[in-house]
Design a protein around this motif. Structure first.
Motif, PDB file in Angstrom:
ATOM      1  N   LEU A   6      14.598  69.677 -30.076  1.00 33.73           N
ATOM      2  CA  LEU A   6      14.371  68.487 -29.263  1.00 33.73           C
ATOM      3  C   LEU A   6      15.692  67.975 -28.722  1.00 33.73           C
ATOM      4  N   THR A   7      15.624  67.332 -27.561  1.00 31.97           N
ATOM      5  CA  THR A   7      16.785  66.641 -27.023  1.00 31.97           C
ATOM      6  C   THR A   7      16.402  65.204 -26.713  1.00 31.97           C
ATOM      7  N   LEU A   8      17.386  64.321 -26.837  1.00 31.27           N
ATOM      8  CA  LEU A   8      17.205  62.901 -26.555  1.00 31.27           C
ATOM      9  C   LEU A   8      18.552  62.335 -26.132  1.00 31.27           C
ATOM     10  N   THR A   9      18.580  61.614 -25.015  1.00 32.34           N
ATOM     11  CA  THR A   9      19.806  60.934 -24.618  1.00 32.34           C
ATOM     12  C   THR A   9      19.748  59.486 -25.069  1.00 32.34           C
ATOM     13  N   CYS A  10      20.910  58.975 -25.478  1.00 37.46           N
ATOM     14  CA  CYS A  10      21.044  57.601 -25.965  1.00 37.46           C
ATOM     15  C   CYS A  10      22.201  56.918 -25.247  1.00 37.46           C
ATOM     16  N   LYS A  11      22.199  55.580 -25.272  1.00 37.88           N
ATOM     17  CA  LYS A  11      23.234  54.844 -24.543  1.00 37.88           C
ATOM     18  C   LYS A  11      24.621  55.002 -25.163  1.00 37.88           C
ATOM     19  N   ASP A  12      24.686  55.210 -26.496  1.00 35.84           N
ATOM     20  CA  ASP A  12      25.983  55.360 -27.153  1.00 35.84           C
ATOM     21  C   ASP A  12      25.812  55.997 -28.528  1.00 35.84           C
ATOM     22  N   SER A  13      26.920  56.244 -29.201  1.00 37.58           N
ATOM     23  CA  SER A  13      26.880  56.911 -30.506  1.00 37.58           C
ATOM     24  C   SER A  13      26.247  56.043 -31.587  1.00 37.58           C
ATOM     25  N   THR A  14      26.360  54.732 -31.462  1.00 36.16           N
ATOM     26  CA  THR A  14      25.737  53.837 -32.449  1.00 36.16           C
ATOM     27  C   THR A  14      24.226  53.964 -32.393  1.00 36.16           C
ATOM     28  N   GLU A  15      23.675  53.888 -31.189  1.00 32.43           N
ATOM     29  CA  GLU A  15      22.221  54.031 -31.045  1.00 32.43           C
ATOM     30  C   GLU A  15      21.769  55.407 -31.525  1.00 32.43           C
ATOM     31  N   ALA A  16      22.499  56.442 -31.164  1.00 37.63           N
ATOM     32  CA  ALA A  16      22.154  57.797 -31.588  1.00 37.63           C
ATOM     33  C   ALA A  16      22.133  57.902 -33.111  1.00 37.63           C
ATOM     34  N   GLU A  17      23.125  57.350 -33.765  1.00 38.26           N
ATOM     35  CA  GLU A  17      23.199  57.432 -35.229  1.00 38.26           C
ATOM     36  C   GLU A  17      22.060  56.673 -35.905  1.00 38.26           C
ATOM     37  N   ILE A  18      21.687  55.530 -35.371  1.00 37.41           N
ATOM     38  CA  ILE A  18      20.559  54.765 -35.924  1.00 37.41           C
ATOM     39  C   ILE A  18      19.275  55.584 -35.840  1.00 37.41           C
ATOM     40  N   ILE A  19      19.054  56.207 -34.705  1.00 42.80           N
ATOM     41  CA  ILE A  19      17.849  57.019 -34.514  1.00 42.80           C
ATOM     42  C   ILE A  19      17.875  58.241 -35.426  1.00 42.80           C
ATOM     43  N   ILE A  20      19.006  58.915 -35.494  1.00 45.11           N
ATOM     44  CA  ILE A  20      19.137  60.093 -36.356  1.00 45.11           C
ATOM     45  C   ILE A  20      18.848  59.736 -37.811  1.00 45.11           C
ATOM     46  N   GLN A  21      19.455  58.680 -38.296  1.00 45.49           N
ATOM     47  CA  GLN A  21      19.258  58.295 -39.699  1.00 45.49           C
ATOM     48  C   GLN A  21      17.804  57.951 -39.994  1.00 45.49           C
ATOM     49  N   ALA A  22      17.132  57.275 -39.062  1.00 45.87           N
ATOM     50  CA  ALA A  22      15.721  56.935 -39.260  1.00 45.87           C
ATOM     51  C   ALA A  22      14.859  58.196 -39.307  1.00 45.87           C
ATOM     52  N   LEU A  23      15.122  59.135 -38.420  1.00 48.86           N
ATOM     53  CA  LEU A  23      14.338  60.377 -38.388  1.00 48.86           C
ATOM     54  C   LEU A  23      14.586  61.232 -39.627  1.00 48.86           C
ATOM     55  N   LEU A  24      15.834  61.294 -40.076  1.00 49.01           N
ATOM     56  CA  LEU A  24      16.135  62.050 -41.299  1.00 49.01           C
ATOM     57  C   LEU A  24      15.530  61.377 -42.524  1.00 49.01           C
ATOM     58  N   ALA A  25      15.598  60.063 -42.600  1.00 48.61           N
ATOM     59  CA  ALA A  25      15.056  59.336 -43.749  1.00 48.61           C
ATOM     60  C   ALA A  25      13.549  59.557 -43.891  1.00 48.61           C
TER      61      ALA A  25
END
Length: 105
Positions: A6-25
């Motif tokens: 999957l690919t997803l674009t985000c506005k910045d690294s903070t938003e990307a990290e929040i999404i990544i952590q939620a999906l991994l959790a």
């Protein structure tokens, strides 16, 4: 289970990290990688440019709806671009690793 990338674009690294952590959790993805990208796109009748962060993730097709729901709850964009691609071939063990990482979520 059908493995996907999957690919997803985000506005910045903070938003990307929040999404990544939620999906991994929630064990919806097996892995995520980020890259800085320069995007040019048509939006509201204008050509726009933005510096964004691209997330590339591995998961299974059966989890797409759940992944999309989590992204929708956390993403800042009015219309985010989450896309899934089939993994046609991968090195030995990848499919089993992805299936193990996302099972029972």
């Amino acid at each position: 289970m059908t493995p996907i990338s999957l690919t997803l674009t985000c506005k910045d690294s903070t938003e990307a990290e929040i999404i990544i952590q939620a999906l991994l959790a929630q064990r919806l993805i097996a892995c995520a990688k980020t890259s800085a990208v320069s995007s040019t796109f048509y939006w509201h009748k204008h050509v726009e440019k933005a510096q964004e962060v691209l997330i590339t993730m591995e998961s299974v097709l059966e989890k797409f709806a759940e992944i999309e729901s989590v992204v929708k709850s956390l993403h800042s964009y009015e219309t985010f671009v989450l896309q899934a691609y089939p993994i046609l071939k991968a090195s030995v063990g990848v499919q089993a690793w992805i299936a193990e990482a996302v099972k029972n979520s």
